[in-house]
Each structure stands twice: as structure tokens, then as C-alpha cells.
Design a protein around this motif. Sequence first.
Motif, short mmCIF file in Angstrom:
data_model
loop_
_atom_site.label_atom_id
_atom_site.label_comp_id
_atom_site.label_asym_id
_atom_site.label_seq_id
_atom_site.Cartn_x
_atom_site.Cartn_y
_atom_site.Cartn_z
N MET A 181 31.52 24.97 11.11
CA MET A 181 31.58 24.96 9.69
C MET A 181 32.11 23.53 10.38
SD MET A 181 32.77 26.30 7.35
CE MET A 181 34.50 25.03 5.72
N THR A 189 31.07 20.22 2.42
CA THR A 189 32.96 19.83 1.74
C THR A 189 32.55 18.56 1.63
OG1 THR A 189 33.58 19.46 3.53
CG2 THR A 189 34.03 21.63 3.01
N VAL A 203 41.11 26.70 -0.39
CA VAL A 203 40.30 27.46 0.52
C VAL A 203 40.49 29.35 1.44
CG1 VAL A 203 39.07 27.31 3.13
CG2 VAL A 203 39.77 25.22 1.15
N ALA A 205 38.40 31.93 3.76
CA ALA A 205 37.44 31.37 4.11
C ALA A 205 37.70 32.70 6.18
CB ALA A 205 37.46 30.78 5.56
N VAL A 207 35.36 32.24 9.80
CA VAL A 207 34.72 32.09 10.49
C VAL A 207 35.20 33.14 11.91
CG1 VAL A 207 35.07 29.91 11.72
CG2 VAL A 207 36.26 29.90 9.32
N ALA A 221 30.20 30.61 9.26
CA ALA A 221 31.43 30.33 8.10
C ALA A 221 31.30 30.38 6.66
CB ALA A 221 31.93 28.74 8.10
N CYS A 223 32.98 30.80 2.60
CA CYS A 223 34.46 30.04 2.24
C CYS A 223 34.43 30.01 0.34
CB CYS A 223 34.58 28.83 2.71
SG CYS A 223 34.06 28.61 4.41
N THR A 234 31.03 29.74 -3.42
CA THR A 234 31.26 29.27 -2.26
C THR A 234 30.75 28.40 -1.40
OG1 THR A 234 29.15 30.92 -3.09
CG2 THR A 234 31.50 31.72 -2.46
N ALA A 329 40.38 25.76 6.07
CA ALA A 329 38.87 26.91 5.96
C ALA A 329 39.63 27.44 7.56
CB ALA A 329 37.91 26.76 6.07
N SER A 333 40.94 31.51 7.92
CA SER A 333 40.38 32.84 8.95
C SER A 333 41.49 32.96 9.79
CB SER A 333 39.17 31.62 9.52
OG SER A 333 38.29 33.09 9.98
#
Length: 343
Positions: A181, A189, A203, A205, A207, A221, A223, A234, A329, A333
Motif C-alpha cells: 500500500m 492515490t 477511505v 480498505a 490491507v 490492499a 480500497c 477502487t 487506509a 483496515s
Amino acid sequence: MSKIKVGIIGCGSIATHRHIPEYVINENAEIIAVCDIVEDRAKERAEQYGTKFYKNYEELLADDEIEAVSVCTPNYLHAPISVAALNAGKHVLCEKPMATSEEEAKAMIEAAQRNGKKLMIAHNQRFVSSHVKARKLIESGDVGKIYSFRTAFGHGGPERWSADGSNSWFFEKDEAFIGAMGDLGVHKTDLLRYLLNEDIVEVAAFVDTVAKKETTVDDNAVCILKTESGIMGTLAASWSYVSSEDNSTIIYGENAILRLEDHPDYSLVVQYKNGEVVKYELGKIQSNEDGGQNNTHVIENFINSIVENSEVPINGEEGMKSLKVILAALESSKTGKVEKVHL
């Protein structure tokens, strides 16, 4: 005009395949020193390019001849070395992700402002020809309102690319802080923020480590991202795409779909609602698979900003906004909740 005297801190793969060759071909730059804690690696680069070498970065930063540095170290050293370099009066080009926390990123930004020096983050995807063209099409209104997007960046893992192979710092949480990520996701990103000209504000996510169980960082990952105007899409980042690299982005708009780096022959394909299809051959995206031979234009932009005393195209604030998305993210997670990106 005299050339900008440059020092390279970290002589691993990103320096060897990207930074050093691009400084060498730049008519306004001259590498005069390299540094690596692996002394043999620093010596080898110094002999190859006819420069001085140092084993620790403090010695390099004490060299008054050096005007600018590239920070090409493991992630956890990005901020401390960048701050030290800025305080030593050097301009800084720092690899991504720029830092391991928002606090570190702010310290880098403040050091650049305090010392009146340039700080640029090496998000090279902004300079890819297909991405530049796609942004122009979106800005022109040609694509209409943007509804959604899908982006991915994945390959077999840094063991194929890193100078240390399977023993690379990329796999160590205390040095890398984050895995796929941070290595690949942060590229996307930043690219999405550039293409859409909007910030990502929410976000959700997953991960996790699914393929490389011996590592202490994530290798996959996925997201869901939402921008400030409500565009949803996504992002996938992976070190488990075992056969070939995926570095594609698709933008779904009111009047057209843009397919970036999604076709073997055409770097951008525009599929219009009326049935028209326009295919652009704009050159291949930089890839680890090609040995990193393509010019990323990162060094060119960094050196130009110093020579012209102009704003760098990706400053610390921009780098921090992209970093905040991957931090969100990680948090999402962990919590299992949608996390807001505080801008």
C-alpha cells in the motif's frame, strides 16, 4: 551557467535505475557525491560515475559543495534525512511515501519553509504521458462529469527489484512501515488526486498479508475511495501479481471512458459514448520490468525548479495529502470502518 551539485543518499535500486541515470543525462546537474551504509555499494557507484562517496549521510550533508540531494533510503529514514538536509541548506528530492506519519511530513514541510529550500516528492506517475493527456481531456470537459474510477498497481514484489532481493528492507515493518500500500498504493492515490484534481476525503480498505507470509508488512490492499465532490472508485495495490505488472487506471465519465496503461499497444484509449474510439500511442509507462530505463522526468522537474527558482510540481503539502490517504487506509483496515481523510 554552473551545474547544480547533487548528492545521492542511498544507492539501492531506485537510485541506481532512476535517480542517478536521470541526473547524468541532465545538462543542469552534476552528481558529486553518493552515500550508502553499505560501503561497497557507495564505492561502486562512486567509481562508476567519478564521484566522492560517504558511508553516512551526516558526512555528505556537511559537504558545502552539495546544493541538492536525492533521498533514496528505506521509508523510515525519509523524514529524518530530509529534515537534516533541509537544515543543512540543501534542496531535497525525497522518494515516496514521503514519511511514515503526518507529524513527520509536517516536520519536512516546515524545515523546507524555514530554510527557504525546495522539497519535492518523487511521485513519478504525474509525469507519465498518458496520465498528462488524460488530465487535459478531463479538464477540457471532453469526458464530462466523472462518475467513477478503477486503478491498480501490482507486480510480483520488491524482491525482483530491490538491491537486497528477498532480504530487502521493503519486507521489514520497522524500516518500511507499510508494504504494498505504501510502495505502490501511494503512487495511485497521488495519481488519482492529480487526474481528478480533487482530494480524496473518505477511505474504506482491506490491507493484509496474503501471499508473502514471511513478511511483517502488507502485500495486498484493496480500497474504496471517495473524493470531495463524491466521485467513488477502487484502488488495488499488490505484491502478488506473479506473471506481469499491472499499472492501469480507468476513468468512467459522462461522455467517455478513459483507459490508461490498460492496452498492450496504446497507452491511452478513449471510448466515447457515441461509439467513437480514439487510441493514443504516447510511449510506455516506466516499469520495473524494463529495468527502469525510461525517463521518469522527476529529476528534470526537480532540477528545473531549482534553476528557475520556481515551485516544484509535487511539494511537501501534495506529498502529505497522498500520504494521508494510505494512513487512512491502514486505519480503516484496522477499525473495519470508513475513515475520513483530514485535509
